[in-house]
Design a protein around this motif. Structure first.
Motif, PDB file in Angstrom:
ATOM      1  N   LEU A   1      50.834 -27.889  -7.831  1.00  0.00           N
ATOM      2  CA  LEU A   1      51.735 -26.807  -8.432  1.00  0.00           C
ATOM      3  C   LEU A   1      50.692 -26.317  -9.533  1.00  0.00           C
ATOM      4  N   GLY A   2      50.432 -24.873  -9.748  1.00  0.00           N
ATOM      5  CA  GLY A   2      49.704 -24.461 -10.454  1.00  0.00           C
ATOM      6  C   GLY A   2      48.188 -24.167 -10.131  1.00  0.00           C
TER       7      GLY A   2
ATOM      8  N   ASN B   1      48.639 -34.884 -11.003  1.00  0.00           N
ATOM      9  CA  ASN B   1      48.246 -33.647 -11.684  1.00  0.00           C
ATOM     10  C   ASN B   1      47.481 -32.737 -10.747  1.00  0.00           C
ATOM     11  N   ALA B   2      48.008 -32.735  -9.512  1.00  0.00           N
ATOM     12  CA  ALA B   2      47.301 -32.084  -8.360  1.00  0.00           C
ATOM     13  C   ALA B   2      47.679 -30.556  -8.566  1.00  0.00           C
ATOM     14  N   THR B   3      46.823 -29.533  -8.414  1.00  0.00           N
ATOM     15  CA  THR B   3      47.333 -28.224  -8.440  1.00  0.00           C
ATOM     16  C   THR B   3      47.545 -27.562  -6.915  1.00  0.00           C
TER      17      THR B   3
ATOM     18  N   PRO C   1      58.174 -32.681  -8.222  1.00  0.00           N
ATOM     19  CA  PRO C   1      56.971 -32.064  -8.023  1.00  0.00           C
ATOM     20  C   PRO C   1      55.829 -32.864  -7.375  1.00  0.00           C
ATOM     21  N   THR C   2      55.983 -34.175  -7.465  1.00  0.00           N
ATOM     22  CA  THR C   2      54.966 -34.966  -6.930  1.00  0.00           C
ATOM     23  C   THR C   2      55.749 -36.051  -6.094  1.00  0.00           C
TER      24      THR C   2
ATOM     25  N   PRO D   1      40.013 -29.263   2.686  1.00  0.00           N
ATOM     26  CA  PRO D   1      39.547 -30.304   1.641  1.00  0.00           C
ATOM     27  C   PRO D   1      40.568 -30.580   0.660  1.00  0.00           C
ATOM     28  N   GLY D   2      40.681 -31.849   0.270  1.00  0.00           N
ATOM     29  CA  GLY D   2      41.582 -32.268  -0.885  1.00  0.00           C
ATOM     30  C   GLY D   2      43.169 -32.444  -0.427  1.00  0.00           C
ATOM     31  N   ALA D   3      43.172 -32.575   1.027  1.00  0.00           N
ATOM     32  CA  ALA D   3      44.663 -32.512   1.546  1.00  0.00           C
ATOM     33  C   ALA D   3      44.901 -34.197   1.606  1.00  0.00           C
TER      34      ALA D   3
END
Length: 530
Positions: free
Chosen positions: A154-155, A121-123, A182-183, A113-115
């Motif tokens: 991240l996070g 701002n994705a964790t 990061p993104t 899910p969520g992939a």
């Protein structure tokens, strides 16, 4: 099995062992250590360093070793000429986040899910404790590093702590070191992340990232007056915060000392990768070199701009080729080229206009980014997931061309086989050991089936042998950025006769269609295919 074993400590009570016995025992230990050191050197020669170079949005027809005639990619061509060039090499999805997730975890991303494509701002999408290709290699005694584009979050919590520890991240899923975008370069924030923190961040200038304009005077690409000043105009969707004269997706403020310049990204990936290889050259290492080329906004370094007649997209391909050359030169300089396996691939097929006016369409000429294949990025046609894939290991992989079906989702299980690591039943559930195919062994077999996805389900495709079924969420015709879908919910193609997927046989082959759809549903329902 780890390539390097520790020597058990010997407990010798000095008061009760004669001196001659102690000397003899020490001599025995020294001989044993020398023998083990020699054995370790032998194992090091047998088990290679591994570098995975993943390009971004690179199509099957974008390299001269895959038929491109409008530009030349000599460094990548050299890998192909002296290694194994696959004609049926695939990524598992036709967009970046899903393919990167599947590459790392050995699991099709539609199961997670969520992939889908991760927002600014994705964790962390890959949770600590998940078996990954990095954790497999680390368990085998490898130093592990990732440099370049991450785009897997991240996070934890509601959003990353951009001003604190960005944890969990790569270091919690098997990597020893990371230096990241990061993104993506079209999404905010435009900063580097090293290990758990934004590199060079000034605490007095905190970083804020959000999905709403923070103030009416915040510069955004949708403002007509700001738009006039952009050095690269947007065509759709990239008109939020302006950085380096280019509009982005999302909003951010602060962190000015930490911000990068698009033109310098490739140089930074090479710089950090070379440093890391130099620091780890005395032990086996695994490096994931995650290039951002050719992702939008395509803004290659000034020394590459105008080097091709295909605009910035073509120039970015030349820049990618330069990166590959710098890595291979480093291996040569350090004398470790022959003990290094390089796997070159792409995260998905090509796209021309992906949100910016950069000449990708107007300067295309006769260049065919997908080669003979239909579609590209975002599609489940062959052009979306069939991409360049090259395996190179001097002295081990013989120069050749292979028609075996292999996929980036298989790298995890294949590297486990290479390093003698056993996979738990629950680990890497869709990753197959195709190591013999990657090594070009005469009796090697590739995959007999492969699932393909766009951004996320339920639109999926399944290839079994030479047959391929496409299953869409609905029957509506669709015109997308890189492909057109006709009416009907299902499409069926025989790739051996119709590699360009022009003849839909769904109506002519109802029984085969039924069997293929049943097989697809079974893979979905089983939760695994390995």
């Amino acid at each position: 099995m780890s390539r390097f074993r520790t020597v058990p400590a010997l407990c010798v009570p000095a008061l009760c062992v004669p001196a001659l016995c102690v000397a003899a025992l020490l001599a025995c230990c020294q001989a044993r250590l020398a023998s083990q050191a020699q054995a370790a050197e032998t194992r090091a020669a047998e088990t290679p360093n591994v570098i995975v170079i993943m390009a971004d949005d690179l199509g099957y027809g974008d390299l001269s070793c895959y038929g491109a005639t409008e530009l030349s990619t000599p460094n990548i061509d050299a890998l192909a000429e002296n290694g194994l060039r696959f004609t049926q090499g695939y990524c598992s999805a036709s967009t970046c986040t899903p393919t990167r997730f599947s590459f790392l975890t050995g699991m099709y991303a539609f199961r997670q899910p969520g992939a889908g494509i991760a927002p600014p701002n994705a964790t962390a999408l890959v949770k600590p404790g998940t078996e990954t290709i990095a954790s497999i290699m680390k368990r085998a005694g490898y130093a592990t590093g990732v440099v370049g584009k991450w785009h897997l979050g991240l996070g934890e919590g509601d959003a990353p702590d951009w001003n604190g520890e960005l944890k969990p991240g790569p270091l919690e899923i098997g990597f020893d070191y990371c230096y990241l975008l990061p993104t993506t370069n079209d999404r905010v924030p435009s900063v580097y992340v090293e290990n758990h923190r934004v590199d060079g961040l000034d605490p007095a200038d905190p970083l804020w990232v959000g999905n709403k304009r923070p103030s009416p005077d915040h510069p955004v690409g949708s403002d007509p007056e700001v738009r006039k000043t952009l050095k690269m105009d947007w065509s759709h969707g990239h008109n939020n915060t302006v950085h380096n004269g280019i509009g982005r997706i999302g909003f951010y403020t602060g962190g000015n000392a930490a911000r990068w310049r698009d033109e310098d990204l490739a140089d930074k990936w090479v710089e950090k990768s070379v440093q890391w290889i130099e620091q780890n050259q005395s032990k086996p290492f695994f490096l994931f070199f995650a290039s951002h080329d050719l992702h939008v906004p395509r803004m290659p370094h000034e020394r590459f701009q105008g080097k091709t007649k295909l605009g910035y997209r073509g120039d970015s391909i030349i820049q990618l080729d330069w990166c590959v050359g710098e890595l291979t030169k480093t291996l040569d300089r350090l004398g470790i080229r022959d003990n290094t396996m390089i796997l070159f691939c792409s995260d998905n097929g090509p796209v021309l206009d992906d949100g910016y006016e950069d000449g990708a369409i107007t300067k295309l000429g006769s260049h065919q980014p997908s080669g003979i294949y239909r579609g590209g990025k975002y599609s489940i046609y062959e052009g979306g997931t069939r991409t360049p894939l090259i395996a190179h290991w001097p002295g081990t992989i013989k120069p050749s061309t292979s028609d075996k079906i292999v996929c980036t989702v298989d790298f995890a299980a294949s590297m486990a086989a290479l390093t003698g690591q056993e996979l738990a039943d629950s680990a890497c559930p869709d990753s197959f050991n195709v190591l013999p195919a990657l090594l070009g062994q005469d009796d090697a077999k590739g995959r007999d089936h492969l699932l393909q996805q766009p951004n996320k389900g339920p639109t999926l495709a399944l290839r079994i042998g030479d047959w391929k079924v496409l299953s869409y969420e609905n029957a509506k015709p669709m015109k997308h950025l890189t492909y057109e879908k006709g009416p009907g919910k299902y499409e069926l193609y025989h790739l051996a006769d119709d590699p360009s997927e022009t003849k839909n046989l769904a109506d002519q082959e109802p029984e085969r269609l039924k069997e293929m759809l049943a097989a697809l549903e079974k893979i979905k329902a089983d939760g695994r295919s390995r």
